[in-house]
Design an enzyme around this catalytic site. Structure first.
Site, short mmCIF file in Angstrom:
data_model
loop_
_atom_site.label_atom_id
_atom_site.label_comp_id
_atom_site.label_asym_id
_atom_site.label_seq_id
_atom_site.Cartn_x
_atom_site.Cartn_y
_atom_site.Cartn_z
N LYS B 201 0.86 -1.19 0.00
CA LYS B 201 0.00 0.00 0.00
C LYS B 201 0.89 1.23 0.00
CE LYS B 201 -1.88 2.80 2.52
NZ LYS B 201 -1.88 4.29 2.49
N GLU B 275 10.21 0.48 10.36
CA GLU B 275 11.24 1.52 10.21
C GLU B 275 10.51 2.83 10.49
OE1 GLU B 275 12.97 4.35 9.26
OE2 GLU B 275 13.27 3.81 7.15
#
Lengths: 289, 496, 312
Positions: B201, B275
């Site tokens: 996405k 992250e």
């Protein structure tokens, strides 16, 4: 002449290199394999866990800074300390229902596991780190570093071997551990503490608590100074630990208590277990005159 | 003495004049980005309309002009994508020998190079970054990631000696808007090399190049379902993360959303790599090569308008050179060109969205209110579009909000220190731990600092360097797992 | 001006002036190459570059005739179009009086290399005599070489004293101090030598990269190191020093990139031929050729330009 009254040992937890009772003053009864009273074991509180984390935080920098060779020697010394008291440790396991053969087998497997990791201290870096050939005029390398303080939750099955298998990969790389022993079979952990105390392992590197898992899991989950959780717990506790971990992006590595684990298997030890509890740090520097 | 390095002289005899004697003419990049008016979802190798038929507009933040309509995928679309990925994994991609998988990745890398200029223009139009960055950094680096990982596909057994390495299956990936195609490459290349199939996405404001990447997959003849791109908003991303078929998820974005993901997956056994945000310290010692340090500071905070999780947003300067460094920074600021992202001479482009511009504006106001000393470049900004002047804050203390929160914009907070210990203490005094910079002429000091700094990446006498072979990722609340190198690839492999 | 006293120490000098990171400076200058200079800005830049050329011939086979045509080229670089004259012609001392016949009284100045160019390996007395002779013959500018041996052995005082002696010998002539960057090898040394020279020369005297007689000449990297040294010296003392890269700049594109470095490092006040020069020969024709292309819209053949070396 009256018979000599024997001295019974008060089981204490090994925290910060000292033997402590719970700050709460609470204990829980430990029965032997026949169901008879054996001893009162400290019922550690959230505050004891906090104190153990403080002790680990104190010991951590020094432990991480030791040379890999020195850490290896110390871990090997731990194995020596247990090997010389195999029978005593086996009896501790038999308290929890193991036969003598099973118990002895578990103790020697635990000793072998420690020796296995003693040999890893100065080798894992060569396998997990790297020099990276980047496409620019830079020298680039990746080294591992310990994460910090690791919370360990040991299962009831194989109360010594599983505990040792969870603690060793953490401390091999310079982490410190705050471990909660098996709730049902805490005595081997008590004894392990006594053996660690006479090894060369600095106080505070491994801290062993006994008590009720349900009571301590929420604190393990949310204590932000614990940088990772490693253990074998049930589904509900896994969820609780992960939810708590989210608050400070804690690393979580959990096995399923509801599934049988072959703790003696080769795949339960080694580089992968060490890798799970280190951080990778990459450094860049220009190459030029 | 010509230049007293150990003094804080801020009143040089004269100033330099960076005027308009020789002004560059406009130099717009004119290559055709080959865009469509409407982009559908890329599922099972085909572009398909979203099941509910909804679309949203993507605009150019450089001039606020609409570029295209983007499909708004929902849970049903994500479900279709995950099923396609699962089918591709079990029937084609999983069983395929590594060397064949690798060849597909090589092909993708080559095709990205073939279409590089097109992608660069699209990236700049959609996201606002300067064309020189998309052209010279984002797109080539994205191609390099596919090239690097292609070579791994048939060498996975070397990753974990003595152990069995296997893919997870379907991997769900959600990426941010700051490096749209590059983050896609960081996610998809290692996943595919390890034998996984992906549902990705892209960020809501920057879906264009991800959907154009779908065209690359078609051109490469990649088996249908191996890569699926489902555009949409936050709920679409949540559907990807939470779908029962995604056995591993990878997310790059804010720490706030990272924590949300951890909570939402707490009851599952899904593997994660995250992250997240950062508030990196860039530490300058008095013996540093100052001009290169200044260049590194500028690059560290103004690269991609400061929309960089590892941006060197906290400058820690040793007191003895603090005045000198600030003076040099101000001079360098005067030569930075802010403006049309498509102009080849633009150094700092547009802020990615109105929302982000508001957030930066608000934090900067807070910095002024808290008493920090603000310096902004005096450049002219375009009338339309989202722009923010490169901003320096001097006299910042650790308790200031601008020193603690991730601003994600072209705003630098400057703090000072006296000793190495103080620098380390300040640098590590943050829940983040993504990156850090160190500038000194002394080798042993660099290695000591590198050891003491709690950060996943340490740039010494350089900053903001990236490479597919170099692992990237954070300590503490900057996330876990690595991207790049063998360490990054391992995070897409199940070790048995 | 203070002079570094013994014991000679590079460390002390670097503590004073700071060091340079080689990879960092090369990354910086690589960005100049990505600037896109088009249309009006390009014409301005090309014309500016023409006015900055020290049109040079430094060969054993130079003759009065060769120098005469060089002077004609400098005065009128092309027979059509509005192309300004170059800054100077640059010749050996023996050719100064021949050049004077053609350019004295014009905008084009006479520069002469002196001081036992290019090695500088002659007694100081001889070098100074050469400087005086060139000035007496009409040289407006003297391009001297530094004593690289003295610098590399740490005898900074000797190196500076010699420069100071040349300053005196050159009288009213502008001085250009050639560092011979390729022989200094590192950026640190180039920065150090720049400072040592700047401390003993006068406002608007030059520091210059190279003689053009060794394997490596002007590069964007050593140009940048010297520009930054000039900037730091100026900001600290208020003394503006001029800059001349020499050798190896052959194309208009290269010259524009060097000028972008000047614009973005030293600013507008260095964008004139009193503060920046190119030591070059082939460069001029490429500048003219590109200007003609801009004027006419057509790419030009080399043989349309006088003194063109490419005949193919």
């Amino acid at each position: 002449m009256s018979a000599r009254l024997t001295i019974t040992k008060t089981p204490k937890c090994y925290v910060g290199g000292a033997f402590i009772r719970s700050e709460s003053g609470r204990v829980f009864e430990l029965k032997d394999q026949k169901g008879e009273f054996f001893a009162n074991v400290p019922l550690c509180s959230r505050k004891d866990l906090r104190n153990a984390v403080e002790a680990a935080a104190k010991a951590g920098p020094g432990w991480a800074k030791r040379t890999a060779f020195n850490r290896g020697q110390i871990l090997y010394r731990v194995a020596e300390m247990i090997e010389s008291r195999v029978e005593e440790m086996a009896e501790a396991l038999m308290l929890g229902g193991a036969t003598k053969v099973e118990a002895t087998k578990e103790v020697v497997a635990a000793v072998d596991r420690i020796v296995h990791y003693a040999g890893w201290t100065d080798k894992y870096e060569a396998m997990l780190g790297s020099v990276n050939p980047v496409a620019s005029a830079h020298f680039n390398f990746t080294v591992t570093e310990p994460m910090g303080i690791i919370g360990v939750l040991a299962p009831d099955e194989r109360p010594l071997l599983a505990l040792v298998s969870l603690i060793l990969p953490a401390i091999t790389s310079g982490n410190c551990v705050v471990a909660l022993a098996s709730e049902a079979r805490p005595y081997p952990a008590i004894l392990l503490g006594e053996m660690l105390a006479v090894s060369d392992l600095p106080g505070g590197v491994v801290n062993l608590l006994t008590g009720k898992r349900a009571e301590l899991v929420p604190t393990f989950a949310t204590h932000e100074h614990l940088r990772a959780i490693s253990g074998v717990v049930n589904a509900e506790q896994r969820k609780a630990l992960r939810l708590g971990a989210a608050e400070s992006v804690k690393r979580v590595r959990l096995g399923k208590a509801e599934e049988a684990v072959d703790w003696e298997a080769e795949t339960m030890q080694g580089l992968e277990e060490i890798r799970a509890l280190v951080e990778c740090k990459t450094t860049w520097h220009p190459v030029g005159g | 003495m010509i230049m007293a390095r150990a003094s804080n002289k801020t009143n040089p005899a004269r100033e330099l004049v960076f005027g308009d004697l020789w002004e560059y003419d406009a130099a717009p990049e004119t290559a055709d980005p080959k865009l469509k008016k409407r982009y559908d979802l890329f599922i099972n190798g085909q572009f398909v309309a979203p099941k509910k038929g909804k679309y949203f507009a993507t605009i150019n933040p450089g001039n606020e002009v609409k570029i295209a309509d983007i499909a708004l995928g929902d849970a049903a679309d994500v479900d279709a994508a995950c099923k396609a990925a699962q089918k591709a994994f079990t029937t084609v991609w999983g069983p395929m020998p590594g060397k064949e998988r690798g060849k597909y990745l090589y092909r993708i890398a080559r095709l990205l190079q073939d279409h590089a200029r097109e992608f660069a223009v699209a990236e700049t139009m959609d996201g606002g970054k300067p064309i020189k960055e998309s052209r010279d950094f984002d797109i080539p680096m994205a191609a390099a990631h596919f090239f690097y990982h292609a070579g791994w596909a048939d060498k996975l057994e070397y990753l974990a000696p003595g152990r069995q390495v296997a893919p997870y299956g379907v991997v769900g990936q959600v990426i941010p808007w700051n490096f749209p195609l590059l983050m896609l490459a960081w996610k998809i290349a290692p996943a595919l090399a390890a034998g996984n199939c992906v549902v990705l996405k892209p960020a809501e404001t920057t879906s264009l190049t991800a959907l154009k990447f779908g065209e690359i997959c078609q051109e490469a003849g990649l088996p249908p379902g191996v890569v699926n791109i489902v555009s949409g908003a936050g709920e679409t991303g949540a559907a990807v993360i939470n779908h029962p078929l995604t056995s591993k998820v990878a997310f790059t974005g804010s720490t706030e959303v990272g924590k949300l993901i951890m909570r939402s997956l707490a009851g599952t056994e899904k593997k994660m790599t995250l992250e997240l945000g950062g508030k990196a310290a860039n530490i300058v010692f008095e013996d540093a090569p100052l001009d290169q340090a200044v260049e590194g500071i500028i690059n560290g905070i103004f690269f991609n308008q400061g929309h960089v999780c590892c941006a060197g947003s906290r400058l820690l300067v040793q007191e003895s050179v603090a005045g000198e460094v600030l003076a040099r920074l101000k001079r360098r600021l005067a030569t930075l060109r802010v403006g049309d992202p498509l102009d080849k001479n633009t150094d700092i482009g547009a802020i990615n969205s109105k929302e982000q511009l508001l957030k930066i504006t608000e934090l900067v106001k807070g910095g002024v209110a808290e008493g920090a000393e603000m310096h902004q470049s005096e450049c002219r900004l375009p009338a339309k579009g989202f722009y923010f002047r490169p901003t320096l804050f001097a006299k910042v203390s650790m308790s200031h909000r601008i020193a603690r929160e991730e601003i994600f914009g072209p705003v630098l907070s400057i703090l000072t220190f006296r000793t190495l210990e103080e620098a380390v203490e300040k640098a590590n005094n943050t829940p983040y731990g993504l990156s850090a910079g160190v500038w000194t002429d002394k080798g042993s000091k660099i290695l000591k600092m590198s050891t003491l700094l709690k950060a996943g990446v340490v740039w010494a006498n350089t900053y903001n360097k990236f490479d597919p072979a170099s692992p990237f990722g954070g300590y503490k609340e900057s996330g876990f797992g690595r991207e790049g190198g063998k360490q990054g690839l391992m995070d897409y492999c199940k070790v048995g | 001006m203070p002079v570094a006293k013994s014991p000679p120490s590079f460390r002390r000098l670097f503590d004073d002036i700071g060091t340079v990171d080689a990879v960092g400076i090369e990354e910086r200058v690589a960005k100049y190459g990505t600037r896109s200079v088009k249309k009006g800005a390009k014409v301005f830049g090309l014309q500016l570059a023409v006015t900055m050329v020290d049109l040079t011939t430094l060969e054993g086979k130079d003759t009065p005739g060769k120098v005469a045509s060089l002077c004609q080229k400098a005065l009128r670089p092309h027979d059509v179009g509005e192309i300004p004259p170059t800054a100077a012609v640059c010749v050996y001392p023996a050719m100064v009086r021949h050049a004077a016949k053609h350019v004295k009284g014009t905008a084009v100045r006479i520069a002469s290399v002196a001081t036992a160019f290019p090695s500088g390996q002659a007694p100081l007395k001889t070098r100074l005599a050469e400087v005086r002779a060139a000035v007496a013959d009409g040289a407006d500018e003297i391009d001297m070489v530094i004593n690289r041996g003295a610098f590399l052995s740490g005898e900074f005082g000797l190196m500076q004293d010699e420069i100071a002696a040349v300053v005196e010998a050159s009288g009213a002539a502008t001085l250009k101090v050639i560092l011979e960057t390729s022989e200094l090898e590192t950026y640190d040394n180039i920065r150090a030598a720049s400072f040592l020279a700047m401390r003993v020369i006068r406002p608007n005297d030059f520091i210059k990269t190279s003689t053009g007689k060794t394997s490596a000449n002007a590069t964007l990297g050593n140009n940048q190191v010297m520009l930054e040294a000039i900037r730091d010296h100026f900001l600290e003392t208020g003394v503006p020093i001029a800059m001349k890269p020499a050798g190896g700049i052959r194309t208009a594109k290269q010259a524009l990139t060097f000028l972008i470095a000047v614009k973005e490092t030293l600013g507008d006040e260095w964008l004139n031929n009193g503060r920046y020069r190119f030591g070059a020969s082939a460069l001029l024709n490429d500048l003219v050729r590109q200007l003609e292309k801009e004027r006419t819209g057509a790419y030009q053949a080399p043989w349309n330009f006088s003194e063109a070396s490419e005949g193919y």
